[in-house]
Design an enzyme around this catalytic site. Structure first.
Site, PDB file in Angstrom:
ATOM      1  N   GLY A 157       7.313  21.768  10.389  1.00  0.00           N
ATOM      2  CA  GLY A 157       7.428  22.936  10.880  1.00  0.00           C
ATOM      3  C   GLY A 157       9.185  23.514  10.730  1.00  0.00           C
ATOM      4  CG  HIS A 158      11.205  23.330   6.793  1.00  0.00           C
ATOM      5  ND1 HIS A 158       9.712  23.331   6.433  1.00  0.00           N
ATOM      6  CD2 HIS A 158      11.535  24.028   5.999  1.00  0.00           C
ATOM      7  CE1 HIS A 158       9.607  24.012   5.049  1.00  0.00           C
ATOM      8  NE2 HIS A 158      10.828  24.287   4.816  1.00  0.00           N
ATOM      9  CE1 TYR A 169       1.683  25.858  21.467  1.00  0.00           C
ATOM     10  CE2 TYR A 169       2.694  25.341  23.567  1.00  0.00           C
ATOM     11  CZ  TYR A 169       2.803  25.199  22.268  1.00  0.00           C
ATOM     12  OH  TYR A 169       3.954  24.624  21.652  1.00  0.00           O
ATOM     13  N   PRO A 210      10.041  20.114  25.364  1.00  0.00           N
ATOM     14  CG  PRO A 210      10.523  20.824  23.096  1.00  0.00           C
ATOM     15  CD  PRO A 210       9.212  20.329  24.210  1.00  0.00           C
ATOM     16  CG  ASP A 225       5.090  38.239  37.625  1.00  0.00           C
ATOM     17  OD1 ASP A 225       5.567  38.883  36.903  1.00  0.00           O
ATOM     18  OD2 ASP A 225       5.063  38.258  38.787  1.00  0.00           O
TER      19      ASP A 225
END
Length: 322
Positions: free
Chosen positions: A15-16, A143, A170, A276
């Site tokens: 995924g660079h 996801y 992350p 939201d």
């Protein structure tokens, strides 16, 4: 920044071309990695959803270290509109790569997930052990399930085979190389684009989704790159570890901060008819800080740098919009 050292051996950054992978590549190059030791492939060269292509790549290149930042990603709209693609693509990329890496002698595999793997009503700040303790946020369930599967693959390959495969979660990211698609981007780049366009057109107001009350945590991607390289150098890394700042801000406050940075002086209007998402998302960062890492870029400084990058990319015609 935190002092990090170059990982030993050949390093494959999956995924660079994305924001995270690009930041990792820049950091490795700053640390002096040899061109022959840095492996990258774009989608035209290697489709990670195709098992035969992935197995061929690992058999031929045999990377020693993999930092797996490849993913199909997007904001609330994209996740809610294309759930089948989000679960299939991310599942296939994870399963193909983790198994092929193990079977071809990769000694270190760091898989990137996201804090959206945690329950919608997770305790705040979210600790790693709250995983699978409650229902997921429905708008990004597809996801999240794919990412949970990837991190569990790493955990069980480590348990059964002794492979040093582990995962990092992350928090919300921003920084150079972000995706500024008008409808598929995350909240930070979407707002930067919206407020910049308002300034350019002298608009009197900017409309933002939802009530403005949800709270989010944001980490600059260069801080994340430092954290990831730090993790692949640990002798005994955690199976799963949050990477974040441990602080949050409301969406309304974020909008006001971006308005300040971009120079927008008009009215900010909420659209409560729009979703939201999760009410609060803030990570517990005690575990990663115990390993010797902490972020260094404060939010306002990071947004200023990101906006400068956005302006440069816009002027040069290189703005990422996918």
């Amino acid at each position: 920044m935190n002092a990090v050292k170059l990982p030993k051996g050949r390093v494959y950054v999956a995924g660079h071309r994305g924001m995270v992978g690009g930041a990792v590549v820049r950091l490795l190059q700053e640390l002096g990695i040899a061109d022959s030791d840095l492996l990258t492939r774009d989608r035209s060269e290697l489709n990670l959803t195709r098992q035969s292509e992935v197995e061929r790549f690992y058999a031929e290149e045999r990377p020693d270290v993999v930092i797996f930042a490849a993913a199909k990603v997007g904001g609330i709209h994209a996740n809610d509109t294309y759930p089948a693609e989000f679960i299939y693509d991310n599942l296939m990329m994870a399963a193909n790569s983790i198994d092929a890496a193990y079977r071809n002698g990769t000694r270190r595999f760091l898989f990137l997930g996201s804090t959206c793997i945690y329950p919608r009503m997770a305790p705040q700040p979210m600790p790693e052990d709250c995983l699978l303790t409650g229902p997921l946020e429905s708008t990004n369930e597809a996801y999240a399930l794919a990412k949970i599967s990837g991190l569990k693959l790493c955990q069980h390959y480590r348990t059964q085979y002794g492979a040093l495969f582990h995962s990092a979660m992350p928090t919300n990211l921003y920084g150079p190389g972000d995706n500024y698609h008008p409808s598929n981007s995350h909240v930070m780049p979407a707002m930067i684009r919206r407020f910049d366009e308002a300034v350019r057109t002298n608009a009197e107001e900017v409309v933002i989704w939802g009530t403005g009350t949800p709270r989010r945590e944001f980490l600059h991607v260069n801080d994340l790159a430092q954290g990831l390289v730090h993790l692949v150098n640990l002798d005994d890394p955690p199976n799963l570890v949050n990477v974040g700042t441990g602080t949050d801000i409301s969406i309304r406050e974020l909008a006001e901060l971006i308005a300040k940075v971009t120079g927008f002086t008009g009215k900010i209007v909420q659209d409560p008819s729009k979703p939201d998402g999760t009410p609060v998302k803030r990570t517990n960062t005690d575990l990663i800080q115990s390993t010797g890492w902490s972020p260094k870029i404060d939010l306002e400084t990071g947004i200023k740098r990101t906006y400068e990058d956005y302006l440069q990319a816009t002027e040069s015609g290189c703005l990422r919009e996918v």
